[in-house]
Design an enzyme around this catalytic site. Sequence first.
Site, PDB file in Angstrom:
ATOM      1  N   PRO A 257      32.815  22.971  84.725  1.00 40.46           N
ATOM      2  CA  PRO A 257      34.032  22.587  84.024  1.00 40.46           C
ATOM      3  C   PRO A 257      35.249  22.403  84.931  1.00 40.46           C
ATOM      4  O   PRO A 257      35.604  23.282  85.716  1.00 40.46           O
ATOM      5  CB  PRO A 257      34.245  23.749  83.049  1.00 40.46           C
ATOM      6  CG  PRO A 257      32.886  24.259  82.799  1.00 40.46           C
ATOM      7  CD  PRO A 257      32.175  24.123  84.111  1.00 40.46           C
ATOM      8  N   GLU A 258      35.860  21.251  84.828  1.00 37.90           N
ATOM      9  CA  GLU A 258      37.151  20.972  85.450  1.00 37.90           C
ATOM     10  C   GLU A 258      38.102  20.618  84.302  1.00 37.90           C
ATOM     11  O   GLU A 258      37.802  20.908  83.149  1.00 37.90           O
ATOM     12  CB  GLU A 258      37.007  19.804  86.445  1.00 37.90           C
ATOM     13  CG  GLU A 258      35.916  20.056  87.493  1.00 37.90           C
ATOM     14  CD  GLU A 258      35.734  18.906  88.469  1.00 37.90           C
ATOM     15  OE1 GLU A 258      36.654  18.082  88.614  1.00 37.90           O
ATOM     16  OE2 GLU A 258      34.662  18.834  89.087  1.00 37.90           O
TER      17      GLU A 258
ATOM     18  N   LYS B 138      42.371  24.803  84.796  1.00 36.58           N
ATOM     19  CA  LYS B 138      41.020  25.039  84.259  1.00 36.58           C
ATOM     20  C   LYS B 138      40.972  26.309  83.414  1.00 36.58           C
ATOM     21  O   LYS B 138      39.892  26.831  83.142  1.00 36.58           O
ATOM     22  CB  LYS B 138      40.011  25.148  85.413  1.00 36.58           C
ATOM     23  CG  LYS B 138      39.952  23.896  86.287  1.00 36.58           C
ATOM     24  CD  LYS B 138      39.021  24.097  87.470  1.00 36.58           C
ATOM     25  CE  LYS B 138      39.238  23.018  88.519  1.00 36.58           C
ATOM     26  NZ  LYS B 138      38.477  23.283  89.752  1.00 36.58           N
TER      27      LYS B 138
ATOM     28  N   HIS C  38      22.286  36.137  78.513  1.00 39.64           N
ATOM     29  CA  HIS C  38      23.422  35.624  79.271  1.00 39.64           C
ATOM     30  C   HIS C  38      24.744  35.722  78.526  1.00 39.64           C
ATOM     31  O   HIS C  38      25.767  35.259  79.022  1.00 39.64           O
ATOM     32  CB  HIS C  38      23.166  34.168  79.685  1.00 39.64           C
ATOM     33  CG  HIS C  38      21.977  34.018  80.582  1.00 39.64           C
ATOM     34  ND1 HIS C  38      21.829  34.743  81.744  1.00 39.64           N
ATOM     35  CD2 HIS C  38      20.881  33.241  80.492  1.00 39.64           C
ATOM     36  CE1 HIS C  38      20.686  34.406  82.324  1.00 39.64           C
ATOM     37  NE2 HIS C  38      20.092  33.500  81.587  1.00 39.64           N
TER      38      HIS C  38
ATOM     39  N   ARG D 286      25.820  32.797  85.346  1.00 41.01           N
ATOM     40  CA  ARG D 286      26.100  33.328  86.681  1.00 41.01           C
ATOM     41  C   ARG D 286      27.248  34.327  86.711  1.00 41.01           C
ATOM     42  O   ARG D 286      27.591  34.811  87.781  1.00 41.01           O
ATOM     43  CB  ARG D 286      26.323  32.166  87.629  1.00 41.01           C
ATOM     44  CG  ARG D 286      24.985  31.485  87.886  1.00 41.01           C
ATOM     45  CD  ARG D 286      25.143  30.155  88.511  1.00 41.01           C
ATOM     46  NE  ARG D 286      25.594  30.279  89.872  1.00 41.01           N
ATOM     47  CZ  ARG D 286      25.755  29.236  90.670  1.00 41.01           C
ATOM     48  NH1 ARG D 286      25.504  28.037  90.224  1.00 41.01           N
ATOM     49  NH2 ARG D 286      26.154  29.408  91.871  1.00 41.01           N
TER      50      ARG D 286
ATOM     51  N   ARG E  26      31.974  22.370 100.620  1.00 40.66           N
ATOM     52  CA  ARG E  26      31.606  21.715  99.367  1.00 40.66           C
ATOM     53  C   ARG E  26      31.113  20.300  99.645  1.00 40.66           C
ATOM     54  O   ARG E  26      31.598  19.646 100.574  1.00 40.66           O
ATOM     55  CB  ARG E  26      32.791  21.639  98.413  1.00 40.66           C
ATOM     56  CG  ARG E  26      33.227  22.983  97.893  1.00 40.66           C
ATOM     57  CD  ARG E  26      34.389  22.817  96.964  1.00 40.66           C
ATOM     58  NE  ARG E  26      35.044  24.091  96.723  1.00 40.66           N
ATOM     59  CZ  ARG E  26      36.056  24.544  97.454  1.00 40.66           C
ATOM     60  NH1 ARG E  26      36.512  23.825  98.451  1.00 40.66           N
ATOM     61  NH2 ARG E  26      36.595  25.695  97.186  1.00 40.66           N
TER      62      ARG E  26
END
Length: 298
Positions: free
Chosen positions: A2-3, A59, A102, A121, A270
């Site tokens: 997500p951005e 964000k 999760h 994560r 990156r």
Amino acid sequence: MPELPEVETIVRELRPLVVGRTIRDVWFDWPNQIKHPAPADFAARARDREIMAVERRGKWVIMSLGPQDAPYGEPAPAVLAIQVKMTGQLDVIPLGMPRDGHVHAVLALDDGNELRMRDTRKFGRLAVYSPSEAERVLGALGPEPLAEAFTVAEFRHLLRRRKARLKPLLMDQAFLAGVGNIYADEALWRARLHPLRSANGLRADQESALYRALRDVLSEAIEHRGSSVDDYRAPGGIGQMQHRLNVYGRTGKPCPRCGRPTRRMVIGARSSHFCSWCQRLPARERTPQAQALLARAE
DNA sequence: CATTACCTGCAA
DNA sequence: TTGCAGGTAATG
């Protein structure tokens, strides 16, 4: 991942489901995800507050919370701030629906639903701030690229003060809020600028092109509810922007504009995707470091 | 300014 | 079994 467009989509879809609801209970099983206050105090700070509004800043998902109406609650408003980071998903569903392994945070609402965060994560973060704390944290963010007040003149000014490489700079949240790896790569492709170019080395027309490219690609991505490349999903389901990406994740595939292969190189740990032809690095900017990075490009 | 830790799933 | 993916905080 997500951005800005993905978080904007999450916020728009969350808003009608939670505004006006009161948080009745809080559960979590991974204290590292509680950013503020201390995990032991988090539930008490969030409980018995009405969700007044849901907004986005960079964000971050920002929920304005009303004063606590419990007998000994705080009479002051607060702010629930959520970062979904890489794999966080927010859903509003009936309380007590089965959870997989999760789901690490759940807010029970007063209408029989729960707001849950599922996050494989566990990079996502939850915080309850006082309004002044929230202002301090969010004040560290750069301007909103889609705000009306964010003009090309301001962007030009910001670029000229920085000599950093464009790619890491665009992703620096203190420089500009909300741009991440996908849309930095896509904006640079649209503006025909190499990711290693220096911010203060652009011509005026290139500065304008980058401004326009950023605003266009972010707006288009919001229209398509974001890019679902890995785990991203909004409350209303996956997005469709991944089908309209021109370079991100297309290493080796032809550039949609010129047909030459898309290359991938690592900049600041990156991956960066760019067209080997449309986004050439001017000889003047081919420093030894740049040469070394380029030599390792796929 | 550059690198590492945080995490897990999945490809190599 | 290793290593990579990546947003951001923390560290060198």
